[in-house]
Design a protein around this motif. Structure first.
Motif, mmCIF file in Angstrom:
data_model
loop_
_atom_site.group_PDB
_atom_site.id
_atom_site.type_symbol
_atom_site.label_atom_id
_atom_site.label_comp_id
_atom_site.label_asym_id
_atom_site.label_seq_id
_atom_site.Cartn_x
_atom_site.Cartn_y
_atom_site.Cartn_z
ATOM 1 N N ALA A 186 0.830 -1.208 0.000
ATOM 2 C CA ALA A 186 0.000 0.000 0.000
ATOM 3 C C ALA A 186 0.862 1.255 0.000
ATOM 4 O O ALA A 186 0.568 2.234 -0.702
ATOM 5 C CB ALA A 186 -0.924 -0.009 1.216
ATOM 6 N N LEU A 187 1.937 1.229 0.772
ATOM 7 C CA LEU A 187 2.827 2.388 0.821
ATOM 8 C C LEU A 187 3.478 2.633 -0.534
ATOM 9 O O LEU A 187 3.566 3.780 -0.991
ATOM 10 C CB LEU A 187 3.898 2.163 1.892
ATOM 11 C CG LEU A 187 4.895 3.297 2.122
ATOM 12 C CD1 LEU A 187 4.180 4.590 2.495
ATOM 13 C CD2 LEU A 187 5.887 2.911 3.209
ATOM 14 N N ALA A 188 3.913 1.563 -1.184
ATOM 15 C CA ALA A 188 4.528 1.706 -2.506
ATOM 16 C C ALA A 188 3.533 2.279 -3.509
ATOM 17 O O ALA A 188 3.865 3.186 -4.288
ATOM 18 C CB ALA A 188 5.056 0.359 -2.989
ATOM 19 N N VAL A 189 2.302 1.772 -3.489
ATOM 20 C CA VAL A 189 1.280 2.259 -4.422
ATOM 21 C C VAL A 189 0.969 3.730 -4.164
ATOM 22 O O VAL A 189 0.868 4.539 -5.103
ATOM 23 C CB VAL A 189 0.003 1.404 -4.307
ATOM 24 C CG1 VAL A 189 -1.147 2.046 -5.084
ATOM 25 C CG2 VAL A 189 0.263 -0.007 -4.824
ATOM 26 N N LEU A 190 0.824 4.106 -2.902
ATOM 27 C CA LEU A 190 0.521 5.497 -2.575
ATOM 28 C C LEU A 190 1.640 6.437 -3.007
ATOM 29 O O LEU A 190 1.395 7.531 -3.524
ATOM 30 C CB LEU A 190 0.267 5.632 -1.071
ATOM 31 C CG LEU A 190 -1.068 5.083 -0.570
ATOM 32 C CD1 LEU A 190 -1.114 5.101 0.949
ATOM 33 C CD2 LEU A 190 -2.238 5.866 -1.148
ATOM 34 N N LEU A 191 2.877 6.014 -2.801
ATOM 35 C CA LEU A 191 4.005 6.851 -3.215
ATOM 36 C C LEU A 191 4.081 6.966 -4.733
ATOM 37 O O LEU A 191 4.414 8.034 -5.266
ATOM 38 C CB LEU A 191 5.307 6.279 -2.656
ATOM 39 C CG LEU A 191 5.489 6.403 -1.140
ATOM 40 C CD1 LEU A 191 6.750 5.685 -0.691
ATOM 41 C CD2 LEU A 191 5.535 7.868 -0.711
ATOM 42 N N LEU A 192 3.766 5.884 -5.426
ATOM 43 C CA LEU A 192 3.743 5.942 -6.885
ATOM 44 C C LEU A 192 2.657 6.888 -7.376
ATOM 45 O O LEU A 192 2.873 7.686 -8.293
ATOM 46 C CB LEU A 192 3.522 4.541 -7.459
ATOM 47 C CG LEU A 192 4.697 3.571 -7.341
ATOM 48 C CD1 LEU A 192 4.286 2.181 -7.797
ATOM 49 C CD2 LEU A 192 5.888 4.061 -8.149
ATOM 50 N N ILE A 193 1.484 6.806 -6.757
ATOM 51 C CA ILE A 193 0.391 7.709 -7.138
ATOM 52 C C ILE A 193 0.788 9.152 -6.882
ATOM 53 O O ILE A 193 0.559 10.041 -7.712
ATOM 54 C CB ILE A 193 -0.894 7.352 -6.368
ATOM 55 C CG1 ILE A 193 -1.430 6.000 -6.836
ATOM 56 C CG2 ILE A 193 -1.955 8.440 -6.554
ATOM 57 C CD1 ILE A 193 -2.603 5.500 -6.024
ATOM 58 N N GLN A 194 1.405 9.384 -5.737
ATOM 59 C CA GLN A 194 1.800 10.750 -5.411
ATOM 60 C C GLN A 194 2.862 11.268 -6.373
ATOM 61 O O GLN A 194 2.852 12.439 -6.749
ATOM 62 C CB GLN A 194 2.326 10.830 -3.981
ATOM 63 C CG GLN A 194 2.564 12.270 -3.530
ATOM 64 C CD GLN A 194 3.135 12.364 -2.145
ATOM 65 O OE1 GLN A 194 3.824 11.457 -1.699
ATOM 66 N NE2 GLN A 194 2.864 13.454 -1.457
ATOM 67 N N SER A 195 3.768 10.397 -6.779
ATOM 68 C CA SER A 195 4.829 10.835 -7.689
ATOM 69 C C SER A 195 4.278 11.214 -9.054
ATOM 70 O O SER A 195 4.832 12.066 -9.747
ATOM 71 C CB SER A 195 5.878 9.731 -7.841
ATOM 72 O OG SER A 195 5.348 8.624 -8.548
ATOM 73 N N ILE A 196 3.157 10.592 -9.430
ATOM 74 C CA ILE A 196 2.572 10.866 -10.740
ATOM 75 C C ILE A 196 1.541 11.989 -10.675
ATOM 76 O O ILE A 196 1.510 12.885 -11.520
ATOM 77 C CB ILE A 196 1.917 9.589 -11.306
ATOM 78 C CG1 ILE A 196 2.987 8.508 -11.526
ATOM 79 C CG2 ILE A 196 1.186 9.880 -12.610
ATOM 80 C CD1 ILE A 196 2.413 7.153 -11.888
#
Length: 234
Positions: A186-196
């Motif tokens: 979940a943390l990885a997905v959230l950080l990816l979303i935030q980066s995009i």
């Protein structure tokens, strides 16, 4: 993650790489010892049984360190590198979650290597590298540091999934790793979303503090074991 100048991106990336090296120190010291222990086991299942607890403990420790760091990272980066580098917060978080997955990959691959299947390891590393190289060549020139960080995470995640699935089949207590898996994913997905998309929800320290406490609650048995072990050696 907004595209900045090339020099600024390099500076932000360097900040993250410095902290990433410190983050990956613990697994790097354990891998040689773990490999020698696994070589003494006769079957892959027994090797996984020897791996299970160290894997879970290190996963727990690194994830908690990452969450704790994310609570205070704005202050830490401003203190260490100055306020001009606060834009390095998100790249650093992505590099650290990448370092977490890379550390786990180094651990889960040990039964494979101890079984003499280094060729399989090399094949999947090369496949992952080729995929990352192609995506990076196509994407990084237009998306900059955000694309690099995402491609880097992908490069680490592919071998982790390939090597982790056979290990997962032989775990004695797989449910104990479920909170770690869900939280890390979940943390990885959230950080990816935030980066995009430049969402800010994961920048709130209270979110990280809450998740930190939840992981402690779910992994309290591992925390107790770790505390007892450290006390016995002090």
């Amino acid at each position: 993650m907004a595209n900045g100048s090339g020099l600024a991106d390099i500076g932000y990336l360097r900040v993250g790489q410095i902290l990433q090296q410190l983050f990956a120190f613990l697994p790097a010291t354990l891998v040689p010892v773990l490999f020698l222990r696994l070589r003494g086991e006769s079957t892959f299942a027994h090797q996984v049984q020897q791996l299970e607890k160290p894997l879970r403990i290190i996963w727990f420790v690194l994830l908690e360190v990452l969450l704790a760091y994310s609570i205070f990272d704005q202050f830490i980066i401003s203190w260490l590198f100055g306020t001009d580098f606060t834009s390095a917060i998100l790249p650093t978080r992505l590099l650290l979650i990448t370092a977490l997955f890379e550390s786990l990959s180094q651990l889960v691959v040990q039964p494979l290597l101890a079984s003499g299947k280094a060729r399989d390891y090399g094949i999947w590393q090369n496949v992952s590298a080729i995929i990352a190289a192609v995506l990076g060549w196509l994407w990084i020139p237009t998306a900059g540091i955000a694309a690099y960080l995402i491609v880097r995470l992908m490069y680490v995640t592919i071998p982790l999934l390939v090597f982790g699935l056979p290990v997962a089949k032989h775990l004695q207590k797989p449910l104990r790793m479920l909170p770690l898996l869900l939280t890390s994913s979940a943390l990885a997905v959230l950080l990816l979303i935030q980066s995009i998309e430049s969402y800010s929800i994961v920048s709130i320290p209270y979110v990280y503090a809450f998740v930190f406490l939840m992981v402690v609650l779910f992994q309290r048995h591992d925390l107790s074991f770790l505390y007892t072990t450290l006390r016995s050696r002090s």
